[in-house]
Design an enzyme around this catalytic site. Structure first.
Site, short mmCIF file in Angstrom:
data_model
loop_
_atom_site.label_atom_id
_atom_site.label_comp_id
_atom_site.label_asym_id
_atom_site.label_seq_id
_atom_site.Cartn_x
_atom_site.Cartn_y
_atom_site.Cartn_z
CG HIS A 110 -2.01 0.96 1.18
ND1 HIS A 110 -3.21 0.69 0.56
CD2 HIS A 110 -2.11 2.22 1.66
CE1 HIS A 110 -3.99 1.75 0.67
NE2 HIS A 110 -3.36 2.69 1.33
CG HIS B 22 -10.86 3.24 2.21
ND1 HIS B 22 -11.45 3.63 3.37
CD2 HIS B 22 -9.53 3.27 2.46
CE1 HIS B 22 -10.54 3.91 4.26
NE2 HIS B 22 -9.36 3.70 3.74
CG HIS C 191 -8.51 -4.93 1.31
ND1 HIS C 191 -7.96 -4.28 0.23
CD2 HIS C 191 -8.24 -6.25 1.13
CE1 HIS C 191 -7.38 -5.16 -0.57
NE2 HIS C 191 -7.53 -6.37 -0.04
CD GLU D 54 -4.09 3.00 8.32
OE1 GLU D 54 -5.21 2.91 7.79
OE2 GLU D 54 -3.07 2.46 7.87
CG ASP E 124 -3.86 5.19 -12.31
OD1 ASP E 124 -3.58 4.79 -11.16
OD2 ASP E 124 -2.98 5.57 -13.10
#
Lengths: 264, 799
Positions: free
Chosen positions: B77, B123, B125, B340, B549
């Site tokens: 990621h 987003h 997952h 997060e 993209d």
């Protein structure tokens, strides 16, 4: 014409009101909610949005912002005051308008164009508007107007119901409506929107006129002096032709006529 | 008294705070211990990566907290380790590019010194595990990426993929995702003006949520994520840190299994109200000219924001974790670094300017703290006092001293992160790709039924249920909203508070990807997605300027998937070059698979264009009765590969393959632009999902008009191929009849076909006449059926 646009934390249609007023030649200015006073102004707009994140209940915490006392004072003095969407919710929480706005019957946010009929004249609705239908957008999750039976009777009896949701006036089930719309001023080259938005699109006419389950189809109400107006639809988002609809401008133009009459 | 009783008495004598301090002390001590390979693997590092890390650290092993930092920075990621080599092949430059990839978002110039700042992010997952918060925080994240650049967000789009409509989880996920996007975007006051939604069985166990936002800024006034100026203060602004979302970036870099839903604590929880305050405060801080750099805390939170800011400036950072505002007790350095928690920003103030930043934050009731400073060491150093919990204690207890808990070279975390050239193997052609479709039992009546039923299928029905959840008009800029035009058109007023109003700009926005085409032929399919997206901009009357993209793929360690990634990137690059839409930002989401089953490769693309003259905007609705409907473009070969018609028969492809001619596509887009500039086109709609029939139908429904169409096919098979093929590079336009000769000549010059297929009528029916038969459909009934589909799917009432 100086119009104060109140900025609560979480207001997000503050610019919408500002821009509509500016485009119509008025002089809007923002007032931050922490200000304890309101500079002299000819009218007040409490814009839409999610003041204090809609926490507790939409509009409820805004009452405790320093500016709110000044707004109440000015409105009670007769300064024309318009609460749009969250602004309507705030006006009820400030006690300037009766009743409350409950969650929509469908329990979800709805953004679409709906039709209204202007029921009475007042600071934001000139006599020319009364009885006529206008198309405005809504964008809310808590727009179901509710009131005690006694309050409702008073609103009805005293002519304080400003707007009701009504069915789209077109088409009549034959082709003439569609034809009229499609060949009308929606032609390219003007800044009117396509036929799509002018005609009630087929899909739109399928939905019921009252989008949130408001009692007596009420979309907006006045105070007893008809100088404080709260409504769920967004006239400020339909006041410029580039947006495909300028029917909301009528509210601000009514205000302009009232104020210029008063100052003359 | 027994020993047990003695212990109890002692622990009762201890104050609760002393007990908690002891527990925190123990956990911090644990985090300071050297980590081993087993732990590294449980954090997602491979044995080779752990060896590389130890080698770079020289004489020592990383401790637990450091391992946490390294593992998120080296996760797919954050590091793009599987895709980075390939992404370099994408074109990223051009005279219009103000900011290319590598920053929080990209930017293209739109004239008068302004630029459009935009990016798309996945987003996927989190949205599968907890659809509402997962989607909501996806929107929050992309909004922050844009306003971090100094831009005010003006519009959002989303691209959603869900499982089969009849899969038991689909309704729940769709409702949660849509409500989550609405919750966040509506509260922020950024209109969600368009998007796409497709269903497919390959997404049953792994839905996709891609969120796009565009903002507007002065090109000279962009802000960057750079920790410039040794000695400058580092400030933390926004929500306090909690335990939510710890190791989310690592989760986003792993595949799903049945246990994924047990990962709930790694999903973040958003508060759009705080983000709205953060947005306004940030824009005020930017205008005050007091910052050297700024970056939002997204994936990998405080760690990635501080490390990336230091890396871009070639500096180091020294953070005092004791000063991090927090909303939970007993947070350890590892938790503080990896959380997060949403709605947080890291800022580097200009010398002597921290006070002004703090003042503005306090005006907006936001938490703010100076948490460190920029250093010249090139190292990422974090300090904390063992046992000290600022959440409970005013000050460290006597004798406690701040200690270095993380000390890592910045370049180890960024430039030295591993990059892989993973093995690739072309996917073997499927058996059905060589088989013809059996039309033996397909008669006119079947075709006539398809005309009525196909437009109400979940992939082709009305999207009103979705977009009415979104405030698509806030901001008084929505000139073309959902379903009105091939691209959303947004009027932008960059100078929001100037008395006179300042200049007006009009942006056109579209997002596209047909993953079926990409699955069939990754290179060609990805190129077709870029072409369709740019075509949508052109069909709105605007000029494409740049793209972003979101590359959603399966497990890159599967050679066939890696091949799809590489091929798709090449296809996108080719189309991007040919159509002059450079890639200015983007995001990669890998490991979209469940129990070894990969999703169809889905490289979503969003293109931003500018509409110089708003009078030239195009809607899909014809503007008058009697206008001609004309099919313009590359003649279709009638292939049904990748079509909804074939998918309805549980099949992806057929022997007749789709062709795509990129040069013809370029000519088509030029032709539309020229014809529109000359005022010859009244409406335009590109032919994509559902084919020619769907395109013509949507145009008439949007106008509230009826119509008559004429076909040339002589039997039911040919009719299906004529009206349901999704062959690319075609558009339906509505024109006044006097334009037809001139347009035909223009098309011939461009080597393209121009075929009148029908006209608009003042009626409620749409008729189709062909040599094989004739039929007509009631548009009101069809419109109602198209409205009902998503209501029925989600179990909600028409309101």
């Amino acid at each position: 014409m100086r119009v104060a646009v109140i900025r609560y934390p979480g207001s997000n249609a503050d610019f919408d009101a500002f821009q509509a007023l500016r485009a119509l030649g008025m002089r809007p200015s923002f007032v931050f909610h922490k200000s304890p006073e309101l500079a002299p102004c000819d009218a007040i707009v409490i814009p839409g949005g999610f003041s204090y994140g809609d926490y507790l209940r939409p509009g409820s915490i805004a009452r405790f912002s320093p500016i709110s006392a000044a707004v109440i004072e000015a409105a009670q003095r007769g300064v024309p005051t318009l609460g749009i969407c969250n602004g309507f919710q705030i006006l009820t929480e400030l006690g300037l308008l009766p009743g409350a706005l409950a969650p929509n019957e469908g329990s979800r946010f709805v953004c679409r164009d709906i039709w209204l009929r202007t029921e009475t004249s007042g600071a934001f609705t000139g006599t020319d508007m009364v009885g006529k239908a206008l198309r405005l957008p809504i964008a809310h999750a808590n727009g179901r107007y509710v009131a005690e039976p006694e309050t409702l009777r008073r609103l009805q009896g005293e002519g304080q119901v400003a707007f009701r949701y009504v069915a789209a006036p077109l088409p009549q089930g034959d082709a003439s409506g569609a034809q009229r719309e499609a060949t009308g001023d929606a032609r390219r080259g003007t800044l009117a929107r396509s036929a799509a938005a002018q005609a009630p699109a087929l899909a739109q006419s399928i939905a019921p006129p009252n989008p949130n389950g408001s009692i007596d189809d009420i979309a907006g109400i006045y105070d007893a002096k008809r100088r404080v107006l709260g409504l769920m639809p967004h006239p400020e988002r339909a006041s410029e032709s580039v947006l495909g609809n300028r029917s909301g401008a009528a509210l601000f133009e009514s205000l302009g006529r009232l104020l210029s009459g008063e100052t003359r | 008294m027994t020993q047990e009783h003695t212990l109890e008495a002692t622990s009762q004598a201890l104050s609760p705070s002393a007990r908690e301090r002891a527990a925190l002390l123990a956990r911090m001590h644990q985090e300071a211990q050297a980590a081993d390979l087993g732990l590294a693997q449980s954090f997602g590092l491979s044995a080779d990566e752990f060896a590389l890390l130890c080698e770079r650290l020289g004489e020592r092993l990383p401790n637990f907290a450091e391992l946490g930092v390294v593992s998120v920075m080296w996760s797919e990621h954050c590091s793009y380790k599987s895709s980075r080599l390939h992404l370099r092949r994408l074109p990223t430059t051009g005279p219009q590019v103000v900011q290319g990839p590598g920053e929080n978002a990209g930017a293209v110039a739109i004239g008068d010194g302004y630029c459009a700042v935009f990016k798309m992010e996945s987003h996927n997952h989190p949205s599968f595990i907890e659809p509402f918060q997962g989607a909501a925080t996806g929107v929050g994240g992309i909004l922050r990426d844009v306003f971090t650049m100094g831009a005010r967000p003006v519009a959002s789009l989303n691209s959603l993929r869900l499982g089969a409509p009849d899969h038991p989880k689909t309704a729940h996920l769709l409702k949660g995702v849509v409500a989550g996007i609405a919750h966040y975007g509506n509260c922020m006051g950024v209109p969600t003006v368009g998007g796409e939604l497709r269903f497919g069985a390959c997404f049953n166990g792994n839905n996709l949520v891609n969120a796009f936002t565009v903002g507007i800024a002065k090109s000279e006034g962009l802000f960057f994520g750079k920790a410039e100026g040794v000695g400058n203060d580092v400030l933390y602004v926004g929500s306090r840190t909690g335990r939510d979302g710890i190791h989310g970036a690592t989760m986003a870099s792993a595949s799903f299994s049945d246990e994924s839903e047990a990962k709930l604590p790694t999903v973040q929880v958003g508060d759009p109200f705080i983000e709205k305050l953060l947005l306004e405060a940030c824009l005020e801080i930017f205008a005050a000219d007091v910052l050297e750099g700024v970056q939002d805390m997204g994936a990998a939170g405080l760690t990635s924001s501080s490390v990336e800011m230091a890396a871009r400036a070639g500096n180091g950072l020294d953070l005092d974790l004791d000063r991090i505002p927090r909303r939970a007790a007993g947070l350890t350095p590892y938790e503080l670094l990896l959380s997060e928690s949403q709605e947080r920003m890291l800022m580097v103030a200009k010398p002597g300017c921290a006070e002004r930043v703090i003042e503005i934050c306090e005006k907006w009731d936001l938490d703010v703290a100076v948490v460190g400073r920029v250093t010249e060491t090139g190292r990422f150093i974090c300090r904390a006092t063992p046992g000290f919990d600022p959440y409970r204690d005013q000050a460290p207890h006597e004798g406690a001293e701040s200690k270095v808990v993380v000390d890592l070279p910045v370049d180890l975390l960024t430039d030295a992160a591993p990059v892989y050239d993973r093995p690739q193997t072309p996917r073997a052609p499927s058996a059905e790709s060589t088989q013809a479709i059996d039309f033996a039992d397909y008669g006119w009546e079947h075709f006539a039924a398809d005309l009525r039923e196909q437009p109400a299928r979940a992939n082709l029905c009305s999207r009103r249920w979705v977009y009415e959840h979104f405030d698509h008009i806030v901001g008084v800029g929505t000139v073309a909203g959902p379903g009105e035009s091939d691209a959303a058109i947004v009027r932008v007023l960059p100078e929001r508070e100037e008395g006179a109003g300042g200049p007006e700009k009009h942006l056109a926005l579209a997002v596209d990807c047909n993953e079926r085409f990409v699955r069939i032929h990754p290179r060609q399919g990805a190129a077709m997605s870029v072409a369709e997206c740019a075509r949508n901009i052109v069909c709105a009357g605007a000029k494409p300027l740049g793209m972003t993209d979101c590359l959603n793929f399966g497990n890159p360690q599967v050679p066939e998937v890696m091949w799809e990634i590489a091929q798709a990137i090449d296809g996108m690059g080719e189309a991007s070059r040919a159509l002059d839409v450079p890639v200015v930002s983007g995001n990669v989401s890998l490991y979209n698979e469940t129990d070894g089953e990969s999703i169809f490769p889905t490289p979503s693309v969003a293109v931003v264009g500018v509409l110089e003259n708003p009078e030239k905007r195009l809607f899909i609705a014809p503007t008058a009765v009697g206008q001609l409907l004309v099919e313009l473009g590359v003649p279709s070969n009638g292939s049904l590969s990748g079509s909804e018609w074939l998918a309805a028969r549980n099949r992806l492809e057929e022997a007749r393959t789709l062709d795509f001619d990129l040069q013809a596509e370029v000519r088509l887009q030029q032709l539309i632009a020229r014809a529109n500039a000359e005022g010859r086109i009244s409406a335009a709609h590109d032919i994509s999902e559902g084919g020619l029939w769907q395109a013509a139908l949507e145009m008439l429904l949007a106008a509230g008009l009826g119509g008559e169409l004429t076909g040339t096919a002589a039997d039911a098979e040919a009719c299906a191929r004529e009206w349901f093929s999704e062959a690319p590079s075609r558009v339906v336009i509505a024109i006044d009849s006097e334009q037809v000769a001139h347009l035909a000549a223009m098309a011939a010059e461009s080597g393209l076909a121009c075929t009148a297929i029908g006209r608009t009528l003042a009626s409620e029916t749409l008729s189709l006449t062909t040599p094989a038969g004739s039929t007509s459909v009631n548009l009101r009934q069809l419109a109602e059926a198209r409205e009902q589909t998503l209501h029925a799917l989600t179990g909600s009432h028409l309101i």
